[in-house]
Design a protein around this motif. Structure first.
Motif, short mmCIF file in Angstrom:
data_model
loop_
_atom_site.label_atom_id
_atom_site.label_comp_id
_atom_site.label_asym_id
_atom_site.label_seq_id
_atom_site.Cartn_x
_atom_site.Cartn_y
_atom_site.Cartn_z
N GLU A 74 -34.29 -21.15 6.07
CA GLU A 74 -34.03 -22.31 5.75
C GLU A 74 -32.56 -22.75 5.66
O GLU A 74 -31.80 -21.76 5.18
N ILE A 75 -32.02 -23.76 6.29
CA ILE A 75 -30.64 -24.08 6.56
C ILE A 75 -30.15 -24.39 5.00
O ILE A 75 -29.01 -23.79 4.98
N ASP A 76 -30.49 -25.05 4.13
CA ASP A 76 -30.21 -25.41 2.70
C ASP A 76 -31.07 -25.21 2.02
O ASP A 76 -31.50 -25.76 0.96
N GLY A 77 -31.47 -23.71 2.02
CA GLY A 77 -32.39 -23.18 0.97
C GLY A 77 -32.16 -23.10 -0.36
O GLY A 77 -31.01 -23.35 -0.81
N GLU A 78 -32.81 -22.40 -1.12
CA GLU A 78 -32.67 -21.95 -2.42
C GLU A 78 -32.44 -20.49 -2.61
O GLU A 78 -33.78 -20.03 -2.67
N TRP A 79 -31.34 -19.98 -3.06
CA TRP A 79 -31.36 -18.54 -3.18
C TRP A 79 -31.19 -18.39 -4.73
O TRP A 79 -30.71 -18.86 -5.38
N THR A 80 -31.73 -17.18 -5.33
CA THR A 80 -31.46 -16.73 -6.71
C THR A 80 -31.10 -15.38 -6.65
O THR A 80 -31.28 -14.35 -5.61
N CYS A 81 -30.06 -14.93 -7.43
CA CYS A 81 -29.67 -13.63 -7.67
C CYS A 81 -29.91 -13.12 -9.16
O CYS A 81 -29.14 -13.99 -9.86
N THR A 82 -29.99 -11.94 -9.34
CA THR A 82 -29.86 -11.37 -10.41
C THR A 82 -29.39 -10.09 -10.49
O THR A 82 -29.39 -9.21 -9.95
N LEU A 83 -28.41 -9.94 -11.51
CA LEU A 83 -27.57 -8.72 -11.45
C LEU A 83 -27.92 -8.04 -12.79
O LEU A 83 -27.82 -8.61 -13.94
N ARG A 84 -28.37 -6.51 -12.60
CA ARG A 84 -28.33 -6.05 -13.94
C ARG A 84 -27.86 -4.63 -13.99
O ARG A 84 -27.60 -4.07 -12.70
N ARG A 85 -27.49 -4.06 -14.95
CA ARG A 85 -27.02 -2.55 -15.13
C ARG A 85 -27.87 -1.65 -14.58
O ARG A 85 -27.47 -0.66 -13.99
N SER A 86 -29.18 -1.98 -14.83
CA SER A 86 -30.39 -0.98 -14.29
C SER A 86 -31.49 -1.60 -13.94
O SER A 86 -31.85 -2.82 -14.28
N SER A 87 -32.16 -1.17 -12.76
CA SER A 87 -33.40 -1.89 -12.35
C SER A 87 -34.51 -1.26 -13.10
O SER A 87 -35.79 -1.66 -13.07
N SER A 88 -34.48 -0.28 -13.88
CA SER A 88 -35.69 0.48 -14.54
C SER A 88 -35.60 -0.09 -16.16
O SER A 88 -36.51 0.36 -16.60
N ARG A 89 -34.79 -1.04 -16.46
CA ARG A 89 -34.86 -1.65 -17.75
C ARG A 89 -34.99 -3.17 -17.68
O ARG A 89 -34.40 -3.88 -17.00
N ASP A 90 -35.80 -3.88 -18.81
CA ASP A 90 -35.78 -5.12 -19.02
C ASP A 90 -34.91 -5.40 -20.24
O ASP A 90 -35.04 -6.84 -20.55
N ASP A 91 -34.10 -4.76 -20.73
CA ASP A 91 -33.43 -5.33 -21.75
C ASP A 91 -31.93 -5.23 -21.76
O ASP A 91 -31.18 -4.83 -22.89
N ASP A 92 -31.25 -5.19 -20.56
CA ASP A 92 -29.80 -5.36 -20.58
C ASP A 92 -29.07 -6.50 -21.22
O ASP A 92 -29.47 -7.52 -21.33
N ALA A 93 -28.36 -5.99 -21.90
CA ALA A 93 -27.38 -6.90 -22.92
C ALA A 93 -26.63 -8.03 -22.01
O ALA A 93 -26.74 -9.11 -22.30
#
Length: 121
Positions: A74-93
């Motif tokens: 898509e030329i004007d798509g919608e991208w999302t990015c998530t940055l986390r300290r770890s991919s193995s946890r869901d409780d990053d501060a």
């Protein structure tokens, strides 16, 4: 001095990452984190904004996990990015989340938001 909040606002309104936006982001990050080095990203902006922003992640948030979602065709798509300290946890501060019409904008927004959270006392 440029603040992280003002650069985040500018990033959200942008259509793509250019040298001026990346320079403002680096200036704001240097002010928030004076002991960190951001030189690698500056040298890449003229070649490839996505590489420049990924270099910023590598320099500023080493070993963090980058999760991207979007449609490359898509030329004007919608991208999302998530940055986390770890991919193995869901409780990053500290989690950076960004979105935008280009991959580089989504990553830059996530880096700036994670940086803003890191900088808060």
């Amino acid at each position: 001095m440029v603040s992280l909040a003002s650069v985040i606002e500018r990033t959200v309104k942008a259509r793509d990452v250019d040298a001026s936006l990346l320079a403002a982001a680096i200036e704001a990050m240097k002010a928030a984190f004076p002991g960190e080095d951001f030189t690698g990203a500056k040298h890449l902006i003229e070649k490839d904004p996505t590489e420049a922003v990924l270099s910023l992640v590598e320099e500023h948030l080493p070993n963090w996990t980058i999760s991207l979602k979007g449609k490359a065709r898509e030329i004007d798509g919608e991208w999302t990015c998530t940055l986390r300290r770890s991919s193995s946890r869901d409780d990053d501060a500290v989690i950076g989340f960004g979105s935008g019409p280009t991959l580089s904008l989504a990553v830059l927004a996530a880096v700036l938001k994670a940086s803003q959270l890191r900088a808060e006392p």
